[in-house]
Design a protein around this motif. Sequence first.
Motif, PDB file in Angstrom:
ATOM      1  N   TYR A   1       0.836  -1.193   0.000  1.00 17.40           N
ATOM      2  CA  TYR A   1       0.000   0.000   0.000  1.00 17.40           C
ATOM      3  C   TYR A   1       0.875   1.248   0.000  1.00 17.40           C
ATOM      4  N   VAL A   2       0.296   2.336  -0.494  1.00 15.91           N
ATOM      5  CA  VAL A   2       1.081   3.553  -0.687  1.00 15.91           C
ATOM      6  C   VAL A   2       0.174   4.758  -0.484  1.00 15.91           C
ATOM      7  N   TRP A   3       0.705   5.791   0.152  1.00 17.19           N
ATOM      8  CA  TRP A   3      -0.063   6.982   0.491  1.00 17.19           C
ATOM      9  C   TRP A   3       0.025   8.022  -0.623  1.00 17.19           C
ATOM     10  N   PRO A   4      -0.963   8.918  -0.735  1.00 18.96           N
ATOM     11  CA  PRO A   4      -0.907   9.964  -1.765  1.00 18.96           C
ATOM     12  C   PRO A   4       0.368  10.804  -1.704  1.00 18.96           C
TER      13      PRO A   4
ATOM     14  N   GLY B   1      10.300  13.416 -12.366  1.00 18.31           N
ATOM     15  CA  GLY B   1      10.190  14.641 -13.142  1.00 18.31           C
ATOM     16  C   GLY B   1       8.776  15.050 -13.454  1.00 18.31           C
ATOM     17  N   LEU B   2       7.805  14.551 -12.686  1.00 18.22           N
ATOM     18  CA  LEU B   2       6.405  14.894 -12.881  1.00 18.22           C
ATOM     19  C   LEU B   2       5.918  15.779 -11.742  1.00 18.22           C
ATOM     20  N   ARG B   3       4.824  16.472 -11.959  1.00 14.76           N
ATOM     21  CA  ARG B   3       4.248  17.302 -10.907  1.00 14.76           C
ATOM     22  C   ARG B   3       2.745  17.066 -10.842  1.00 14.76           C
ATOM     23  N   LEU B   4       2.211  17.174  -9.626  1.00 13.86           N
ATOM     24  CA  LEU B   4       0.784  16.929  -9.423  1.00 13.86           C
ATOM     25  C   LEU B   4      -0.039  18.008 -10.130  1.00 13.86           C
ATOM     26  N   ARG B   5      -0.988  17.553 -10.925  1.00 18.89           N
ATOM     27  CA  ARG B   5      -1.895  18.466 -11.619  1.00 18.89           C
ATOM     28  C   ARG B   5      -3.251  18.520 -10.943  1.00 18.89           C
ATOM     29  N   GLU B   6      -3.788  17.361 -10.542  1.00 10.42           N
ATOM     30  CA  GLU B   6      -5.087  17.327  -9.880  1.00 10.42           C
ATOM     31  C   GLU B   6      -5.261  16.008  -9.141  1.00 10.42           C
ATOM     32  N   ARG B   7      -6.083  16.051  -8.108  1.00 10.75           N
ATOM     33  CA  ARG B   7      -6.400  14.836  -7.343  1.00 10.75           C
ATOM     34  C   ARG B   7      -7.866  14.908  -6.942  1.00 10.75           C
ATOM     35  N   TRP B   8      -8.585  13.786  -7.196  1.00 13.73           N
ATOM     36  CA  TRP B   8     -10.001  13.711  -6.905  1.00 13.73           C
ATOM     37  C   TRP B   8     -10.301  12.412  -6.168  1.00 13.73           C
ATOM     38  N   GLU B   9     -11.473  12.355  -5.568  1.00 14.31           N
ATOM     39  CA  GLU B   9     -11.892  11.106  -4.940  1.00 14.31           C
ATOM     40  C   GLU B   9     -12.277  10.064  -5.986  1.00 14.31           C
ATOM     41  N   GLY B  10     -12.826  10.517  -7.111  1.00 12.24           N
ATOM     42  CA  GLY B  10     -13.262   9.578  -8.136  1.00 12.24           C
ATOM     43  C   GLY B  10     -13.257  10.217  -9.505  1.00 12.24           C
ATOM     44  N   TRP B  11     -13.797   9.464 -10.476  1.00 12.63           N
ATOM     45  CA  TRP B  11     -13.722   9.862 -11.872  1.00 12.63           C
ATOM     46  C   TRP B  11     -14.667  11.002 -12.227  1.00 12.63           C
ATOM     47  N   THR B  12     -15.641  11.298 -11.381  1.00 11.71           N
ATOM     48  CA  THR B  12     -16.523  12.429 -11.643  1.00 11.71           C
ATOM     49  C   THR B  12     -16.049  13.680 -10.902  1.00 11.71           C
ATOM     50  N   ARG B  13     -14.802  13.650 -10.478  1.00  9.42           N
ATOM     51  CA  ARG B  13     -14.121  14.800  -9.867  1.00  9.42           C
ATOM     52  C   ARG B  13     -14.767  15.248  -8.556  1.00  9.42           C
TER      53      ARG B  13
ATOM     54  N   PRO C   1     -14.501  16.048  -4.689  1.00 11.28           N
ATOM     55  CA  PRO C   1     -13.349  16.523  -3.926  1.00 11.28           C
ATOM     56  C   PRO C   1     -12.704  15.403  -3.108  1.00 11.28           C
ATOM     57  N   PHE C   2     -11.394  15.395  -3.071  1.00 13.64           N
ATOM     58  CA  PHE C   2     -10.650  14.443  -2.250  1.00 13.64           C
ATOM     59  C   PHE C   2     -10.521  15.025  -0.850  1.00 13.64           C
ATOM     60  N   THR C   3     -10.936  14.253   0.165  1.00 11.25           N
ATOM     61  CA  THR C   3     -10.912  14.719   1.544  1.00 11.25           C
ATOM     62  C   THR C   3     -10.280  13.655   2.435  1.00 11.25           C
ATOM     63  N   SER C   4     -10.190  13.970   3.718  1.00 17.77           N
ATOM     64  CA  SER C   4      -9.629  13.025   4.681  1.00 17.77           C
ATOM     65  C   SER C   4     -10.520  11.812   4.879  1.00 17.77           C
ATOM     66  N   GLU C   5     -11.774  11.871   4.406  1.00 15.75           N
ATOM     67  CA  GLU C   5     -12.692  10.747   4.509  1.00 15.75           C
ATOM     68  C   GLU C   5     -12.737   9.905   3.232  1.00 15.75           C
ATOM     69  N   SER C   6     -12.027  10.290   2.209  1.00 17.95           N
ATOM     70  CA  SER C   6     -12.059   9.566   0.933  1.00 17.95           C
ATOM     71  C   SER C   6     -11.420   8.192   1.073  1.00 17.95           C
ATOM     72  N   GLY C   7     -12.046   7.195   0.431  1.00 17.17           N
ATOM     73  CA  GLY C   7     -11.514   5.841   0.487  1.00 17.17           C
ATOM     74  C   GLY C   7     -10.595   5.493  -0.667  1.00 17.17           C
ATOM     75  N   ARG C   8     -10.492   6.382  -1.633  1.00 15.54           N
ATOM     76  CA  ARG C   8      -9.610   6.178  -2.780  1.00 15.54           C
ATOM     77  C   ARG C   8      -9.307   7.545  -3.384  1.00 15.54           C
ATOM     78  N   HIS C   9      -8.441   7.553  -4.385  1.00 12.87           N
ATOM     79  CA  HIS C   9      -8.200   8.795  -5.104  1.00 12.87           C
ATOM     80  C   HIS C   9      -7.816   8.500  -6.542  1.00 12.87           C
TER      81      HIS C   9
END
Length: 246
Positions: free
Chosen positions: A201-204, A215-227, A229-237
């Motif tokens: 397992y691996v953390w965000p 050499g990559l940079r974060l562009r966006e992070r969501w909880e799911g495919w419909t965008r 919001p990713f929060t502390s309660e999210s079960g995936r990203h």
Amino acid sequence: MDDQDGYFGERVAAAYDESSADMFDPSVVETTVGFLAGLAGGGRALELGIGTGRIALPLARHGVPVHGIDMSRAMVTRLRAKPGGDAIGVTIGDFATTRVDGTFSVAYLLFNTIMNLTTQAAQVACFRNAAAHLEPGGCFVIEVMIPELRKLPAGQNVVPFHVSPTRWAFDVYDVATQATSSNYVEVVDGRGEYRSIPFRYVWPSELDLMAQLAGLRLRERWEGWTREPFTSESGRHVSVWERPAD
């Protein structure tokens, strides 16, 4: 594991689509494909761990040229047997290190598959491999669960996720090493069978550092495919890293 197909040999491949039926739901597939097609634009897509073609086939039907990498010949045989499967290029090999010709607008690794790489070094290598395939401005997408450590009472290292009279399934965690495994016990005709598949397992935040090393940079992070919001309660990203334009 001595099987050349790793943990996804003939027996697993034969039942894979049925055992993962929720992920083959048209609504899940359509939102995933729409997200990836938007990132691909008019370019090509590279799927790491293409498997039986759950996403590659509809993405190709969407007009996106797709190439895949997968270690399991048994899984790829199922892909080839589906309508349109022969038209998708597949390279057999370890997706953490295997190179293919050309560059891509988007590379993607879905449904917790980054966890099939069971060392941090292999996961870092995967990011570097994905980055090497991207054209400037291209994106690398990962869909992965958040480790369910909050479900572990003190002193416990097992999280069950299926219990029935004939089948038990549970995850085992080692919080010191981030090693985990999914374990299955099934009773068929009075005979018990046991199977275990290892993961890491691996953390965000750890994934973001791996991206930086590649050499990559974060562009966006969501909880799911419909965008959502990713929060502390999210079960995936669903996370998107981009290769900076030259």
